[in-house]
Write a protein that holds these residues in place. Structure first.
Motif, PDB file in Angstrom:
ATOM      1  N   ALA A  88       0.834  -1.214   0.000  1.00  0.00           N
ATOM      2  CA  ALA A  88       0.000   0.000   0.000  1.00  0.00           C
ATOM      3  C   ALA A  88       0.864   1.257   0.000  1.00  0.00           C
ATOM      4  O   ALA A  88       0.518   2.261  -0.615  1.00  0.00           O
ATOM      5  N   PHE A  89       1.985   1.200   0.692  1.00  0.00           N
ATOM      6  CA  PHE A  89       2.947   2.311   0.664  1.00  0.00           C
ATOM      7  C   PHE A  89       3.986   1.985  -0.394  1.00  0.00           C
ATOM      8  O   PHE A  89       4.679   0.973  -0.302  1.00  0.00           O
ATOM      9  N   ILE A  91       6.872   3.967  -2.850  1.00  0.00           N
ATOM     10  CA  ILE A  91       7.493   5.210  -3.335  1.00  0.00           C
ATOM     11  C   ILE A  91       7.773   5.179  -4.833  1.00  0.00           C
ATOM     12  O   ILE A  91       8.149   6.191  -5.407  1.00  0.00           O
ATOM     13  N   LEU A  93       5.575   4.937  -7.030  1.00  0.00           N
ATOM     14  CA  LEU A  93       4.376   5.413  -7.732  1.00  0.00           C
ATOM     15  C   LEU A  93       4.575   6.773  -8.408  1.00  0.00           C
ATOM     16  O   LEU A  93       3.649   7.299  -9.011  1.00  0.00           O
ATOM     17  N   SER A  97       2.002   9.731  -9.874  1.00  0.00           N
ATOM     18  CA  SER A  97       1.772  11.019  -9.214  1.00  0.00           C
ATOM     19  C   SER A  97       1.973  12.157 -10.211  1.00  0.00           C
ATOM     20  O   SER A  97       1.208  13.125 -10.227  1.00  0.00           O
ATOM     21  N   ASP A 146       9.570   8.880  -5.244  1.00  0.00           N
ATOM     22  CA  ASP A 146       9.422  10.152  -4.545  1.00  0.00           C
ATOM     23  C   ASP A 146       9.107   9.852  -3.091  1.00  0.00           C
ATOM     24  O   ASP A 146       8.324   8.963  -2.777  1.00  0.00           O
ATOM     25  N   GLY A 148       7.784  11.840  -0.917  1.00  0.00           N
ATOM     26  CA  GLY A 148       6.782  12.780  -0.386  1.00  0.00           C
ATOM     27  C   GLY A 148       5.873  12.184   0.685  1.00  0.00           C
ATOM     28  O   GLY A 148       5.317  12.913   1.500  1.00  0.00           O
ATOM     29  N   GLY A 149       5.728  10.865   0.703  1.00  0.00           N
ATOM     30  CA  GLY A 149       4.851  10.233   1.682  1.00  0.00           C
ATOM     31  C   GLY A 149       5.534   9.931   3.006  1.00  0.00           C
ATOM     32  O   GLY A 149       4.882   9.457   3.943  1.00  0.00           O
ATOM     33  N   ASN A 178       2.725  17.461   9.597  1.00  0.00           N
ATOM     34  CA  ASN A 178       3.443  16.471  10.422  1.00  0.00           C
ATOM     35  C   ASN A 178       3.857  17.202  11.693  1.00  0.00           C
ATOM     36  O   ASN A 178       4.773  18.014  11.681  1.00  0.00           O
ATOM     37  N   SER A 219      -2.836  12.497   6.914  1.00  0.00           N
ATOM     38  CA  SER A 219      -2.808  12.386   5.457  1.00  0.00           C
ATOM     39  C   SER A 219      -4.194  12.640   4.904  1.00  0.00           C
ATOM     40  O   SER A 219      -5.184  12.216   5.503  1.00  0.00           O
ATOM     41  N   ASP A 263       4.207   8.995   9.373  1.00  0.00           N
ATOM     42  CA  ASP A 263       3.983   9.535   8.024  1.00  0.00           C
ATOM     43  C   ASP A 263       3.707   8.404   7.019  1.00  0.00           C
ATOM     44  O   ASP A 263       2.707   8.423   6.283  1.00  0.00           O
ATOM     45  N   THR A 267      -0.073   7.478   5.163  1.00  0.00           N
ATOM     46  CA  THR A 267      -0.264   7.346   3.719  1.00  0.00           C
ATOM     47  C   THR A 267      -0.798   5.947   3.374  1.00  0.00           C
ATOM     48  O   THR A 267      -1.769   5.795   2.629  1.00  0.00           O
TER      49      THR A 267
HETATM   50  P1  ADP Z   1       1.106  14.914   2.473  1.00  0.00           P
HETATM   51  O1  ADP Z   1       2.221  15.068   1.501  1.00  0.00           O
HETATM   52  O2  ADP Z   1      -0.102  15.701   2.128  1.00  0.00           O
HETATM   53  O3  ADP Z   1       1.522  15.102   3.892  1.00  0.00           O
HETATM   54  P2  ADP Z   1       1.263  12.031   2.449  1.00  0.00           P
HETATM   55  O4  ADP Z   1       2.275  11.900   3.521  1.00  0.00           O
HETATM   56  O5  ADP Z   1       0.146  11.074   2.514  1.00  0.00           O
HETATM   57  O6  ADP Z   1       0.599  13.443   2.376  1.00  0.00           O
HETATM   58  O7  ADP Z   1       2.048  11.870   1.102  1.00  0.00           O
HETATM   59  C1  ADP Z   1       1.438  11.941  -0.139  1.00  0.00           C
HETATM   60  C2  ADP Z   1       2.539  11.988  -1.175  1.00  0.00           C
HETATM   61  O8  ADP Z   1       3.211  10.718  -1.209  1.00  0.00           O
HETATM   62  C3  ADP Z   1       1.997  12.202  -2.560  1.00  0.00           C
HETATM   63  O9  ADP Z   1       2.022  13.559  -2.912  1.00  0.00           O
HETATM   64  C4  ADP Z   1       2.942  11.381  -3.423  1.00  0.00           C
HETATM   65  O10 ADP Z   1       4.127  12.126  -3.649  1.00  0.00           O
HETATM   66  C5  ADP Z   1       3.300  10.231  -2.532  1.00  0.00           C
HETATM   67  N1  ADP Z   1       2.364   9.084  -2.600  1.00  0.00           N
HETATM   68  C6  ADP Z   1       1.107   9.024  -3.128  1.00  0.00           C
HETATM   69  N2  ADP Z   1       0.567   7.809  -2.966  1.00  0.00           N
HETATM   70  C7  ADP Z   1       1.500   7.064  -2.304  1.00  0.00           C
HETATM   71  C8  ADP Z   1       1.540   5.712  -1.832  1.00  0.00           C
HETATM   72  N3  ADP Z   1       0.511   4.876  -1.995  1.00  0.00           N
HETATM   73  N4  ADP Z   1       2.681   5.298  -1.227  1.00  0.00           N
HETATM   74  C9  ADP Z   1       3.738   6.134  -1.038  1.00  0.00           C
HETATM   75  N5  ADP Z   1       3.758   7.410  -1.453  1.00  0.00           N
HETATM   76  C10 ADP Z   1       2.652   7.876  -2.069  1.00  0.00           C
END
Ligand code: ADP
Ligand code: MG
Length: 322
Positions: A88-89, A91, A93, A97, A146, A148-149, A178, A219, A263, A267
């Motif tokens: 499910a998590f 990076i 992806l 994105s 990436d 970002g999650g 966060n 999230s 974090d 996600t």
């Molecule tokens: P935010 O950035 O709003 O704090 P998140 O921590 O949930 O939210 O991160 C979302 C970011 O993570 C997205 O913008 C994308 O870059 C990346 N992302 C999207 N879906 C996934 C996923 N299923 N697993 C890991 N990273 C993801």
């Protein structure tokens, strides 16, 4: 005795960050913490030419690249979360994105063909990490990662470490949602943090939580979603479908001693939803002592709020109801 208070607001990791620190050395501590977040941004941003992740993506299908130990530890943690959340998590992806670009292209929905093509470029098994020589590589051209999650949570942990190193015992840090709460507020009470109504861009807390020495990560909020034909499209993607996760969820909040864990979990749980997510969570953290176990609160579109049973734990107390 009056305490010295220091505040910093700055942009990094694609978001607005604030640090409030209290204590004698708070000026120097806050400066060091800001520098550290900027350094993490410099290493981890997928969009910054010259970052480790930028080079890793640019070399996809070509070669392995050397990464800093910071980046290495986060790549390893991301791979671990891919494993324990059953994918499910993920990076890898990033090509998806970029295709969806939720929050950047209005209510754009890509074609099925484009989704399929981008989905074909994903796959955590194609990220080959070698801690021995601190290198990483993506197997196929066009692939990209990436962080970002997970990066904001990791940065929050680092801010905490640096503040503590400077002798700061009380602080409230918010790195784009966060939150790290250290010690107590100036009234010597646990920090109270509002969980925002996910449908409002700012203000309007749905409930307030008291937290102590924990990170609180949400999230699925803010401006990074759009509503089309009665459906919410978030920037969190379901690796199975290549489309924004749709479980009738508005947001997921996780409280945990580790911000990086919180974090990544927030996600992943947004993708899994409470029905799959809560049982998986108890399996992952089976046998852990209460204080090491993450607490989770889902806010659903139907206004229900499934949560872990332990929300009454003193570290994470529900003080007001919906
Ligand atoms: P935010 O950035 O709003 O704090 P998140 O921590 O949930 O939210 O991160 C979302 C970011 O993570 C997205 O913008 C994308 O870059 C990346 N992302 C999207 N879906 C996934 C996923 N299923 N697993 C890991 N990273 C993801
Ligand atoms: Mg996250």
């Amino acid at each position: 005795m009056a305490t010295t208070k220091t505040g910093r607001t700055f942009f990094a990791l694609g978001t607005i960050n604030t640090i409030q620190a209290f204590g004698k050395d708070s000026e120097r501590a806050a400066d060091a913490a800001v520098d550290r977040v900027l350094q993490i941004h410099g290493r981890m941003s997928a969009f910054l030419k010259g970052s480790d992740i930028f080079y890793l993506n640019a070399a996809a299908g070509i070669k392995a690249v050397q990464v800093h130990p910071d980046t290495m530890s986060l790549l390893l943690l991301a791979a671990k979360y891919a494993r324990i959340t059953k994918g499910a998590f993920d990076i890898t992806l990033h090509p998806l994105s970029l295709l969806w670009s939720v929050g950047k292209r209005g209510d754009f929905i890509p074609s099925k063909g484009h989704i399929k093509k981008a989905l074909g470029l994903t796959g955590i098994k194609d990220l080959i990490i070698n801690p021995e020589d601190s290198s990483a590589r993506l197997s196929r051209p066009g692939q990209s990662v990436d962080l970002g999650g997970i990066a904001k949570g990791y940065a929050g942990d680092e801010v905490k470490r640096i503040l503590l190193k400077h002798g700061i015992q009380n602080a409230l840090v918010n790195l784009g949602g966060n939150i790290v709460a250290l010690g107590a507020n100036p009234k010597e009470k646990p920090w109270r943090v509002g969980i925002q109504n996910p449908l409002r861009t700012r203000g309007e807390s749905l409930m307030t939580l008291s937290i102590k020495n924990r990170s609180l990560v949400t999230s699925g909020m803010g401006e990074r979603f759009f509503l089309k034909d009665g459906r919410f499209f978030h920037h969190i993607l379901d690796p199975k479908t290549g489309t924004p996760a749709q479980n009738g969820l508005l947001s997921v909040t996780v409280a945990s001693p580790s911000g990086a864990d919180a974090d990544a979990l927030a996600t992943a749980l947004f993708v899994l939803g409470p029905e799959k997510g809560l049982p998986l969570l108890s399996k992952i953290f089976q046998g852990f002592p209460d204080e090491a176990r993450p607490e989770v609160l889902f806010i659903k579109e139907d206004q229900s709020v499934p949560a872990t049973p332990n929300l009454s734990h003193p570290a994470f107390k529900l003080t007001e109801e919906l």
